[in-house]
Design a protein around this motif. Structure first.
Motif, short mmCIF file in Angstrom:
data_model
loop_
_atom_site.label_atom_id
_atom_site.label_comp_id
_atom_site.label_asym_id
_atom_site.label_seq_id
_atom_site.Cartn_x
_atom_site.Cartn_y
_atom_site.Cartn_z
N PRO A 75 67.52 -102.80 67.28
CA PRO A 75 66.66 -103.46 66.29
C PRO A 75 65.20 -103.08 66.46
O PRO A 75 64.43 -103.08 65.49
N LEU A 76 64.83 -102.78 67.69
CA LEU A 76 63.45 -102.41 67.99
C LEU A 76 63.43 -100.91 68.27
O LEU A 76 63.92 -100.45 69.30
N LYS A 77 62.86 -100.15 67.35
CA LYS A 77 62.89 -98.69 67.51
C LYS A 77 61.97 -98.22 68.65
O LYS A 77 62.09 -97.09 69.09
N ALA A 152 58.33 -112.03 77.77
CA ALA A 152 59.77 -111.78 77.79
C ALA A 152 60.20 -110.78 76.72
O ALA A 152 61.19 -110.06 76.90
N THR A 153 59.45 -110.71 75.63
CA THR A 153 59.87 -109.85 74.51
C THR A 153 59.19 -108.49 74.53
O THR A 153 59.81 -107.47 74.19
N CYS A 154 57.93 -108.47 74.92
CA CYS A 154 57.14 -107.25 74.81
C CYS A 154 57.05 -106.47 76.12
O CYS A 154 56.32 -105.47 76.19
N ASP A 155 57.77 -106.90 77.12
CA ASP A 155 57.73 -106.22 78.42
C ASP A 155 58.09 -104.73 78.25
O ASP A 155 58.90 -104.37 77.39
N LEU A 158 61.46 -103.49 77.60
CA LEU A 158 62.11 -103.78 76.32
C LEU A 158 61.43 -103.11 75.13
O LEU A 158 62.04 -102.88 74.10
N CYS A 159 60.13 -102.84 75.27
CA CYS A 159 59.39 -102.25 74.15
C CYS A 159 58.26 -101.38 74.69
O CYS A 159 57.51 -101.81 75.57
N LEU A 160 58.14 -100.20 74.13
CA LEU A 160 57.13 -99.25 74.63
C LEU A 160 55.83 -99.28 73.83
O LEU A 160 54.92 -98.52 74.12
N LYS A 161 55.74 -100.16 72.84
CA LYS A 161 54.47 -100.22 72.11
C LYS A 161 53.43 -100.97 72.93
O LYS A 161 53.74 -101.98 73.57
N ARG A 162 52.23 -100.47 72.87
CA ARG A 162 51.12 -101.10 73.59
C ARG A 162 50.57 -102.24 72.73
O ARG A 162 50.02 -102.01 71.65
N ARG A 163 50.76 -103.47 73.21
CA ARG A 163 50.40 -104.66 72.43
C ARG A 163 48.89 -104.85 72.46
O ARG A 163 48.30 -105.08 73.51
N LEU A 164 48.28 -104.79 71.27
CA LEU A 164 46.83 -104.99 71.16
C LEU A 164 46.49 -106.41 70.76
O LEU A 164 45.34 -106.84 70.89
N TRP A 165 47.45 -107.14 70.24
CA TRP A 165 47.19 -108.52 69.83
C TRP A 165 47.45 -109.46 71.01
O TRP A 165 48.14 -109.10 71.97
N THR A 166 46.90 -110.65 70.92
CA THR A 166 46.99 -111.59 72.04
C THR A 166 47.16 -113.02 71.54
O THR A 166 47.12 -113.30 70.35
N GLU A 177 49.14 -98.06 79.38
CA GLU A 177 50.39 -98.80 79.63
C GLU A 177 51.38 -98.48 78.53
O GLU A 177 51.02 -98.33 77.38
N LYS A 178 52.60 -98.39 78.86
CA LYS A 178 53.72 -98.27 77.91
C LYS A 178 53.71 -96.94 77.14
O LYS A 178 54.49 -96.06 77.44
N SER A 179 52.88 -96.80 76.15
CA SER A 179 52.81 -95.53 75.40
C SER A 179 51.54 -95.54 74.57
O SER A 179 50.79 -96.52 74.57
N PRO A 182 50.49 -98.06 69.32
CA PRO A 182 49.99 -99.44 69.41
C PRO A 182 50.89 -100.43 68.66
O PRO A 182 51.62 -100.07 67.74
N CYS A 183 50.80 -101.66 69.08
CA CYS A 183 51.43 -102.75 68.33
C CYS A 183 50.28 -103.58 67.79
O CYS A 183 49.50 -104.15 68.56
N LEU A 184 50.16 -103.65 66.47
CA LEU A 184 48.99 -104.29 65.85
C LEU A 184 49.22 -105.75 65.49
O LEU A 184 48.27 -106.49 65.24
N GLU A 185 50.49 -106.15 65.42
CA GLU A 185 50.78 -107.56 65.14
C GLU A 185 52.20 -107.88 65.61
O GLU A 185 53.01 -106.96 65.78
N PRO A 186 52.51 -109.15 65.84
CA PRO A 186 53.85 -109.50 66.28
C PRO A 186 54.91 -108.97 65.31
O PRO A 186 54.71 -108.99 64.09
N CYS A 187 56.00 -108.49 65.86
CA CYS A 187 57.07 -107.94 65.02
C CYS A 187 58.14 -109.01 64.75
O CYS A 187 58.07 -110.13 65.27
N ALA A 188 59.12 -108.65 63.98
CA ALA A 188 60.18 -109.60 63.61
C ALA A 188 60.97 -110.07 64.83
O ALA A 188 61.40 -111.22 64.90
N VAL A 189 61.13 -109.18 65.81
CA VAL A 189 61.87 -109.56 67.02
C VAL A 189 61.09 -110.62 67.80
O VAL A 189 61.65 -111.62 68.28
N LEU A 190 59.79 -110.42 67.88
CA LEU A 190 58.94 -111.39 68.58
C LEU A 190 58.94 -112.72 67.84
O LEU A 190 59.06 -113.80 68.45
N LEU A 191 58.84 -112.65 66.52
CA LEU A 191 58.81 -113.88 65.73
C LEU A 191 60.09 -114.68 65.90
O LEU A 191 60.07 -115.91 66.03
S1 SF4 Z 1 55.60 -107.54 69.08
FE1 SF4 Z 1 55.04 -105.38 69.35
S2 SF4 Z 1 55.00 -105.06 71.57
FE2 SF4 Z 1 56.15 -106.94 71.16
S3 SF4 Z 1 58.31 -106.37 71.03
FE3 SF4 Z 1 57.49 -106.35 68.94
S4 SF4 Z 1 56.81 -104.23 68.59
FE4 SF4 Z 1 57.04 -104.50 70.81
#
Ligand code: SF4
Length: 215
Positions: A75-77, A152-155, A158-166, A177-179, A182-191
């Motif tokens: 689900p998370l590419k 737990a989700t963005c580790d 589990l995910c190689l996008k570099r999370r810029l949001w907080t 870190e990671k790659s 970038p991750c610019l906003e929470p994704c559907a998996v995080l939500l």
């Molecule tokens: S919110 Fe971004 S960093 Fe976290 S799991 Fe989803 S894509 Fe990856």
């Protein structure tokens, strides 16, 4: 009257190519210049003989990205589970763009957008505050609870996008870190993880035997 022919040039791709040397790593993918084009393969196949890798066309990489080597849906590419054993030749920039978008949808555009100052980041609160319906409950998480979900989700496992949001109290992922994606906003998996965590918190607080909890 003859119509002018407009050649569309993707600025993100143009910028990416300007910064790409003979070899570039894009999450789990290794890109190498190959004449006037590029070769893509899994980074773990760096030293593999070309003849031992299955040749895949740029638009065939979607099928590669869909499933792990074991056949599980991804689900998370950006998960670090991209299957190995393939090789893709992109003869030109358009083919390279296609290949990258099959493997990591939207990543090139996000990489380019993240170069803005400040980058167009949507933080956790801003993101959850605009949710409605079954996801509105995610707003009820405290900052600390949200941080647990995010860890737990963005580790990186589990995910190689570099999370810029907080969220307040949690640092963004650091550079390197990671790659580079970038991750610019929470994704559907995080939500969805946030929704489940909020629901669990709600159920913990509900009186025993109560069925008043809602999504
Ligand atoms: S919110 Fe971004 S960093 Fe976290 S799991 Fe989803 S894509 Fe990856």
């Amino acid at each position: 009257m003859s119509a002018a022919v407009t050649v569309f040039e993707n600025p993100a791709l143009k910028c990416f190519l300007a910064e790409t040397g003979a070899e570039t790593q894009w999450a789990q993918v290794l890109l190498r210049r190959n004449g006037s084009g590029w070769e893509l393969r899994h980074i773990s196949d760096r030293d593999g003989a070309a003849a031992e890798l299955r040749q895949v066309a740029p638009d065939g990489l979607r099928a590669v990205a869909q499933f792990t080597a074991g056949g599980a849906f991804r689900p998370l590419k950006a998960a670090p589970t991209l299957q190995r054993g393939w090789r893709c030749l992109a003869p030109d920039a358009a083919a390279l763009e296609t290949a990258l978008n099959q493997l990591y949808p939207g990543a090139l555009a996000d990489w380019f957008a993240a170069r803005a100052s400040p980058p167009p980041v949507t933080h956790f609160r801003e993101f959850t505050n605009r949710q409605s319906g079954m996801y509105r409950i995610a707003q009820s998480l405290t900052d600390a609870q949200a941080a647990v979900v995010i860890h737990a989700t963005c580790d990186a496992r589990l995910c190689l996008k570099r999370r810029l949001w907080t969220v307040d109290g949690l640092e963004a992922d650091g550079a390197g870190e990671k790659s580079v994606i970038p991750c610019l906003e929470p994704c559907a998996v995080l939500l969805e993880a946030a929704r489940k965590a909020a629901r669990a918190e709600q159920q913990k607080k509900a009186p025993a035997g109560s069925s008043q909890t809602k999504d």
